[in-house]
Design a protein around this motif. Structure first.
Motif, mmCIF file in Angstrom:
data_model
loop_
_atom_site.group_PDB
_atom_site.id
_atom_site.type_symbol
_atom_site.label_atom_id
_atom_site.label_comp_id
_atom_site.label_asym_id
_atom_site.label_seq_id
_atom_site.Cartn_x
_atom_site.Cartn_y
_atom_site.Cartn_z
ATOM 1 N N ILE A 166 41.071 49.822 48.887
ATOM 2 C CA ILE A 166 42.370 50.448 48.634
ATOM 3 C C ILE A 166 42.490 50.728 47.142
ATOM 4 O O ILE A 166 42.407 49.815 46.322
ATOM 5 N N LEU A 167 42.672 52.009 46.825
ATOM 6 C CA LEU A 167 42.897 52.368 45.425
ATOM 7 C C LEU A 167 44.393 52.652 45.267
ATOM 8 O O LEU A 167 44.961 53.487 45.970
ATOM 9 N N ALA A 168 44.994 51.916 44.329
ATOM 10 C CA ALA A 168 46.399 52.202 44.044
ATOM 11 C C ALA A 168 46.459 53.182 42.895
ATOM 12 O O ALA A 168 45.822 52.969 41.858
ATOM 13 N N ALA A 203 46.275 46.229 46.414
ATOM 14 C CA ALA A 203 45.210 47.092 45.900
ATOM 15 C C ALA A 203 43.924 46.341 45.601
ATOM 16 O O ALA A 203 43.931 45.162 45.245
ATOM 17 N N ASP A 204 42.802 47.056 45.799
ATOM 18 C CA ASP A 204 41.521 46.545 45.335
ATOM 19 C C ASP A 204 41.212 47.083 43.942
ATOM 20 O O ASP A 204 40.566 46.419 43.145
ATOM 21 N N ASP A 205 41.611 48.320 43.713
ATOM 22 C CA ASP A 205 41.456 48.932 42.395
ATOM 23 C C ASP A 205 42.780 49.559 42.016
ATOM 24 O O ASP A 205 43.524 49.997 42.886
ATOM 25 N N ILE A 263 42.262 49.248 36.224
ATOM 26 C CA ILE A 263 42.382 47.826 35.952
ATOM 27 C C ILE A 263 42.168 47.067 37.258
ATOM 28 O O ILE A 263 42.479 47.558 38.345
ATOM 29 N N ASP A 264 41.595 45.895 37.139
ATOM 30 C CA ASP A 264 41.382 45.023 38.297
ATOM 31 C C ASP A 264 42.682 44.284 38.578
ATOM 32 O O ASP A 264 43.241 43.663 37.674
ATOM 33 N N PRO A 265 43.176 44.344 39.813
ATOM 34 C CA PRO A 265 44.464 43.700 40.110
ATOM 35 C C PRO A 265 44.475 42.213 39.759
ATOM 36 O O PRO A 265 45.527 41.647 39.455
#
Lengths: 391, 510, 354
Positions: B32-34, B208-210, B223-225
């Motif tokens: 999941i990309l936010a 989110a993953d990314d 950025i990494d969540p």
């Protein structure tokens, strides 16, 4: 205050104007092109036809030259009058269109669809005719305004009834105005055969008294009269009313977003009744101007569907009084010029209806025009014309 | 792990605006990309490019490593890209099945629509992802949360494996949001990849993953969540430090401005949705009304502002009862109203800003003299308000509809605050707005409180209620469960009340 | 876009040039010019206007006149269209219908050199307290206007005779649009015809919907409601009539539709032969009362061509073919013979139709 340099900023507002009017203009052009194709297909020459249409609506340029020549050399006005006759006839034809178009446009501005302009036109015409012929011995200064006012009031009451029914019972104005049309038609049948019938057997009213006639500016057969300028005056009044007064602001708010209008404390129901009253009055004035200015009597089939053409005119004019005047003039020129087109080019008068129909289709479906001419839409901020059936 | 979707150096110019400026984003398979950004940051433009609605001026799209040109939604669908729009594209009077098959109607025997085939497939999809959608239900009968699932089914039915969700939580209640997150989870587990567009920071951190952040058309960074906090994300989005906590001094409550006694209200469908409510709001305090959306808050506010008639009960403003409960009377008695649905009630979108600025005062001096409207006064007041409330607009003559949501809300606030008021009724004042606007609006509400107005705040966002209120009333099924002091209230306690459970009962259960 | 504007500008200029040249070219030639101004029904009304135009076309073919028409779509077009023909130096202007009565007289008085023929109307038409030029056209006969009138009661008489000879129920009916002479003349003759049949044959056929003595009968009050035509026919059938003559223009088509659906009645058409103008109702049309406007118009044009045109009144009769009755469907030889005898009697003046 220093931060109120409005004149400069107002210009940025005006830049959007042409874009907004591009679709109507192109719709008219497309209508004429389609008309030309139909003429071509029916085996006639569209250039000759449109030449005749132009001559019939504006007059023949050579006639103007001759007219002025003879006027300046001999002082004889006859040729000149003959030259301007087509143009003045177009203005005469446009006059009821302006009034009726304003009527429908005013309704649209409040989100109401006044299909009843035709009936209001009839009632206005009959009322004006009645006042015009039944009162005798009055001076023009009293008789004429009285006859005009009567026509306006007659139409206004005819319009107010559906407005009231909508406000009070939620009955949809489209249905009710259509019903009121039929009542008006049948009422006029009865009146013309009964109480308002002139002597003789013909189902027509007597002519109005000279004191009730709208003054004409030229000798017979030119019928150009004060009604045209009255129509322009009312177009300005409607503009002022809609855009410069609090009442107009309320009407436009109710039309654009009734929920927000209610939120802002406006009385929606009162506005519906008010607008239908005024719209009816304007349609009544159309009938009034026609009977007092042009015909002087009312017979069966008095209206040629002015009230229905008015819907097209209001749409074409984007419900703006200036737009209404322009499109009413267009319709007037088309209708009036058609006589010459019929006579010289032998094109049936129905071609005008085809052109009008095509124009309306394109106005109602502006995307076709945008696609046809590759117009980019900036931001679709469409004005709401009428509310659906649900509300 | 492969990248299913890559956008490289996407640039899109509109006249006078650089909507996207060399934007790069990458979506990994099964992740999941936010996509985070304020309103107007260029998220929607980017997604419209991806969906083939706009053509990029520069840049390239790669799907599973292949450079592709997407010239229209059909190309996007062919590439397995599906979009769930923020505003649903559903026909209310049609069934779920009919909506799903719109545009790709399968036929049997040459002419007849094969509805059965579609509804069976919908059932399969629904079971596979736990969507619980009845193919034969009419859209108009479905709650918003389910309608969104229908949109998701439409996308899945077209066999998309890259899903774009545009602001999916903006219209949902907290419960529905939880439901959506579960669905997202199932989708990912079955191998789909997702782009999740939002400006709600907490949601981003939750799913989110990314994370890729856009600002003013540019990629600010990824950025990494795990390393991010709401503060760091907000700073990236807005470009400066953002104060997420509303600073306010303790309230100094005075006289009651609003006294509501045993109020019953019926909604437009004649259902009694407010059932015997009594409370008061005092000068200089914020009374927050918490509750899950649809528990009578909307109708309560409509009744208080005259948009709905009272069934029974009384309302007193500054100690005096209302005579006929009309919006105009209530306005004139000094009530400001920030409506829940700003586009329906708050603004006339087809009118210029200056007309919207005087929507409630157009008939008063100096804006009108008799029936004649005074344009000069209206223009100068509007210019003044636009400056004072920082409405971002080219001028006051553009239509309100052209403004972003945040700026539309600022117009409403400017208008409502520009007249002397005793009571402010703010309903969902920051719904759908970006962080910067939320911060501003919150500070304005507190400012009004400190100037001595009473404030009634209705919000379904608990964070907002907790941040602004001095006292909190929780509504459940048309009644007030309890009124608690904000200083001592906890989310857990409020959450129970919102679910209809009295604290005393829950203690008993323990 | 710029190209478009250019093309448009070019088109407008082209139209202008053609307009300037076109005017003169169209009005060349020495042929006698005839113009017909229609009423609101339009040129293809399958009635007065179409019929008049048929006469003009026949004249154009046989006599070499140049014939044109102008359709009126609204009341104010009457004067305008007449003016258009005047501007084109038309020799004979044919105006159709009594609604053009005042405008025709006004134009005729202002243009004594031009000849006019008006259908179904005649001057003088001013009777106290009417005011000339306003509610009526002229107090005197106009030397340049020929009123084309029709003694339609003669044809109506034949229709009544035919109806009485065809009825199964012993009752026949008629109704009108409004009670004015051009309408009730049909009905007067009709009633007389029925009475005459009764006298001759010792029958007692009744007439519903008109009574000459009372000068009153059944009227719809309009000329356009097909619904009225249907309901009038229905109530006449309920009263026992099986033949109906509707004298109300298209209203009668509603009656015809009712008769066709119910099979309970026959219709007598008026003005033109309805089996030609409305062939879909042929099976329920007994006969039609013909007002042969085409004959009258042709005769007027012929007079113009021959240089014998004179103002006054043309009266269409059975004798000159201006009125007539079309073939009666299913008529027995006896009835046919009777009709012939009656026709001869009317022409001879031995039978009174009024």
């Amino acid at each position: 205050m220093k931060n109120t340099d409005t004149p400069e900023k107002k210009e940025t507002k005006k830049i959007t104007f042409p874009q907004e009017w591009l679709v109507p203009v192109l719709a008219v052009v497309t209508g004429l092109i389609v008309g030309a194709i139909v003429i071509l297909v029916s085996g006639e020459n569209p250039f000759v036809a449109y030449g005749a249409l132009f001559e019939g609506s504006f007059g023949n340029p050579l006639d103007y030259v001759e007219g002025f020549k003879s006027f300046f050399t001999t002082g004889d006005t006859q040729l000149l009058l003959r030259a301007i006759y087509p143009f003045t006839e177009s203005l005469v034809t446009a006059t009821p269109y302006i009034f009726a178009g304003l009527s429908v446009a005013l309704g649209f501005r409040c989100g109401l669809f006044n299909i009843g302009a035709e009936g209001q036109f009839f009632v206005g015409a009959l009322t004006s005719a009645y006042i015009g012929y039944s009162l005798t011995g009055l001076p023009t200064i009293i008789h004429l305004p009285l006859a005009i006012l009567g026509g306006a009031l007659g139409g206004a009451i005819w319009g107010m009834i559906p407005g009231y029914l909508k406000a009070r019972f939620g009955a949809h104005e489209v249905v009710n105005t259509i019903m009121m049309n039929w009542i008006a038609f049948r009422l006029s049948d009865w009146l013309l055969n009964g109480p308002m019938k002139s002597s003789g057997f013909r189902p027509v009213t007597p002519n109005v008294e000279v004191t009730a006639e709208l003054p004409r500016f030229f000798p017979e057969p030119l019928r150009f009269n004060l009604g045209f300028f009255l129509a322009l005056l009312f177009a300005y009044l409607v503009y002022w009313f809609l855009f410069k007064t609090t009442l107009g602001f309320e009407i436009r708010s109710v039309g654009a977003n009734p929920d927000a209008a209610k939120y802002a404390g406006m009385n929606i129901i009162r506005n519906f009744v008010l607008v239908m009253f005024l719209a009816g009055g304007l349609a009544g004035l159309a009938g009034s101007a026609q009977v007092l200015g042009v015909d002087h009597w009312v017979g069966q089939g008095f209206s040629a569907g002015y009230g229905f053409d008015a819907i097209a005119i209001a749409l074409l004019g984007k419900s703006h009084p200036a737009g209404v005047v322009l499109s009413a003039l267009l319709f007037g020129f088309l209708r009036s010029g058609a006589t010459d087109m019929q006579s010289i080019a032998r094109i049936p008068i129905d071609i005008i209806s085809i052109i009008q129909g095509v124009v309306i289709v394109f106005i109602a479906a502006p995307d076709i025009i945008r696609w046809l001419y590759r117009i980019r839409v900036k931001k679709a901020e469409d004005t709401v014309l009428t509310r659906g059936w649900g509300k | 792990m492969t990248n299913v979707l890559e956008l490289r150096g996407i640039t899109k110019r509109f006249p006078g605006v650089l909507a996207n400026d060399k934007v790069d984003i990458t979506l990994r398979e099964g992740k999941i990309l936010a996509l985070l950004g304020e309103n107007g940051a260029g998220k929607s433009t980017l997604m419209n490019i991806l969906y083939g609605l706009y053509k990029p001026d520069e840049g390239q799209i790669f799907v599973r490593g292949q450079a592709v040109d997407i010239l229209g939604p059909n190309d996007a669908i062919a590439q397995g890209i599906g979009m769930v729009h923020q505003h649903f594209m559903l026909v209310p009077v049609m069934t779920v099945t009919e909506n799903v098959m719109l545009g790709i109607e399968p036929v049997k025997n040459g002419v007849f629509l094969d509805k059965e085939k579609v509804s069976n497939r919908i059932r399969e999809i629904s079971d596979q992802y736990g969507l619980e959608v009845d193919p034969n239900a009419y859209i108009r009968d479905l709650p918003v949360g389910i309608q969104q699932r229908v949109e998701i089914i439409k996308v899945l039915y077209r066999q998309a494996d890259i899903l774009i969700l545009d602001e999916p939580t903006a219209v949902l209640t907290p419960q529905e949001v939880d439901g959506l997150f579960k669905i997202i989870d199932t989708l990912i587990k079955s191998g789909k990849s997702l782009i999740f567009i939002t400006h709600k920071l907490k949601e981003v951190l939750a799913v989110a993953d990314d994370i890729t952040v856009l600002r003013l058309g540019k990629t600010v960074g990824s950025i990494d969540p795990k390393e991010a906090t709401t503060d760091t994300l907000a700073t990236m989005m807005v470009g400066r430090d953002v104060n997420l906590v509303v600073e306010k001094s303790p309230a100094k409550p005075g006289e009651p401005v609003l006294e509501v006694n045993d109020l019953f209200v019926r909604d437009e469908r004649q259902q009694t949705t407010v059932q015997g409510i009594s409370f008061e709001v005092r000068k200089g305090e914020v009374l927050g009304i918490a509750g899950v959306q649809g528990n009578g808050q909307t109708e309560l506010v409509y009744a208080l502002t005259g948009l709905l008639p009272l069934d029974t009960g009384t309302i007193q403003l500054t100690g005096k009862p209302l005579s006929h409960n009309s919006p105009r009377e209530i306005l004139e008695r000094g009530v400001a109203h920030i409506p829940e649905d700003r586009q329906r009630h708050g603004l006339i979108l087809s009118f210029p800003i200056h007309d919207n600025m005087v929507l409630c005062t157009y008939y008063k001096k100096p804006f009108a003299n008799g029936i004649s409207m005074q344009e000069k006064a209206i223009f100068s007041k509007s210019e003044e308000l636009v400056k004072q409330y920082d409405v971002r607009t080219p001028n006051i003559y553009v239509n309100a509809g052209t403004l972003s949501g945040g700026n539309q809300q600022k117009v409403i606030i400017a208008r409502e605050f520009s007249r002397p008021i005793e009571l402010l009724i703010a309903s969902q004042p920051t719904r759908g707005l970006d962080v910067g606007s939320i911060e501003y609006i919150h500070s304005q509400i507190i400012k009004k409180r400190d100037e001595g107005s009473g404030v009634l705040l209705v919000s379904s966002e608990l964070d907002e209620i907790l941040a602004l209120s001095d006292r909190i009333a929780v509504m459940y099924k048309g009644q007030i469960m309890a009124v608690v002091d904000a200083a001592s209230a906890t989310k857990e306690q409020l959450g129970l009340l919102m679910a209809g459970v009295h604290p005393s009962e829950s203690k008993n259960k323990k | 876009m710029k190209k478009l504007y250019f093309v448009m500008a070019a088109l407008i200029v082209a139209s202008l040039v053609l307009a300037a040249c076109g005017g003169g070219a169209a009005s060349g030639g020495d042929a006698i010019k005839v113009g017909e101004v229609t009423d609101l029904g339009g040129i293809d009304d399958k009635s007065f206007n179409a019929n008049g135009w048929a006469g003009a076309q026949k004249a154009a073919e046989e006599l070499g006149v140049e014939a044109k028409y102008l359709e009126s779509t609204q009341q104010s077009d009457y004067a305008k269209n007449i003016q258009q023909f005047l501007d084109e130096d038309t020799n004979l202007i044919v105006t159709v219908g009594f609604l053009l009565g005042v405008d025709t007289a006004t134009a005729a008085k202002a243009n004594p050199e031009t000849h006019f023929a008006i259908v179904d109307y005649a001057y003088p038409d001013c009777f106290d307290p009417a005011e000339e030029g306003k509610s009526c056209g002229s107090t005197t006969e106009l030397p340049n206007v020929l009123g084309l009138t029709f003694q339609i009661d003669q044809a109506g008489f034949l229709a009544g005779y035919a109806a009485a000879g065809s009825t199964q129920t012993g009752k026949v009916a008629t109704f009108g649009g409004i009670n004015i002479p051009p309408v009730n003349a049909f009905m007067i003759g009709y009633e007389k015809g029925v009475m005459y049949y009764n006298e001759e044959n010792g029958t007692a056929v009744e007439v519903l919907g008109w009574n000459t003595e009372a000068n009153d009968g059944s009227f719809t009050g309009n000329f356009d409601s097909l619904d009225d035509g249907r309901s009038f026919a229905e109530s006449f059938v309920q009263e026992g009539a099986d033949i109906i003559m509707p004298v109300a223009g298209p209203v009668g088509l509603g009656s015809a539709a009712y008769c066709q659906e119910s099979g309970a009645c026959k219709i007598i058409g008026v003005d033109v032969d309805w089996t030609v103008s409305s062939p879909e109702y042929t099976d329920v049309i007994l006969t039609s009362v013909l007002k042969n406007i085409n004959v009258a118009v042709y005769d007027a044009i012929k007079a113009e061509v021959d240089g014998t045109f004179a103002g006054g009144i043309y009266v269409g009769t059975l004798a000159n073919g201006g009125v007539g009755l079309s073939d009666v469907a299913g008529a027995s030889d006896e009835l046919k013979a009777g009709l012939d005898a009656v026709k001869q009697g009317i022409i001879d003046g031995t039978i009174a139709t009024k």
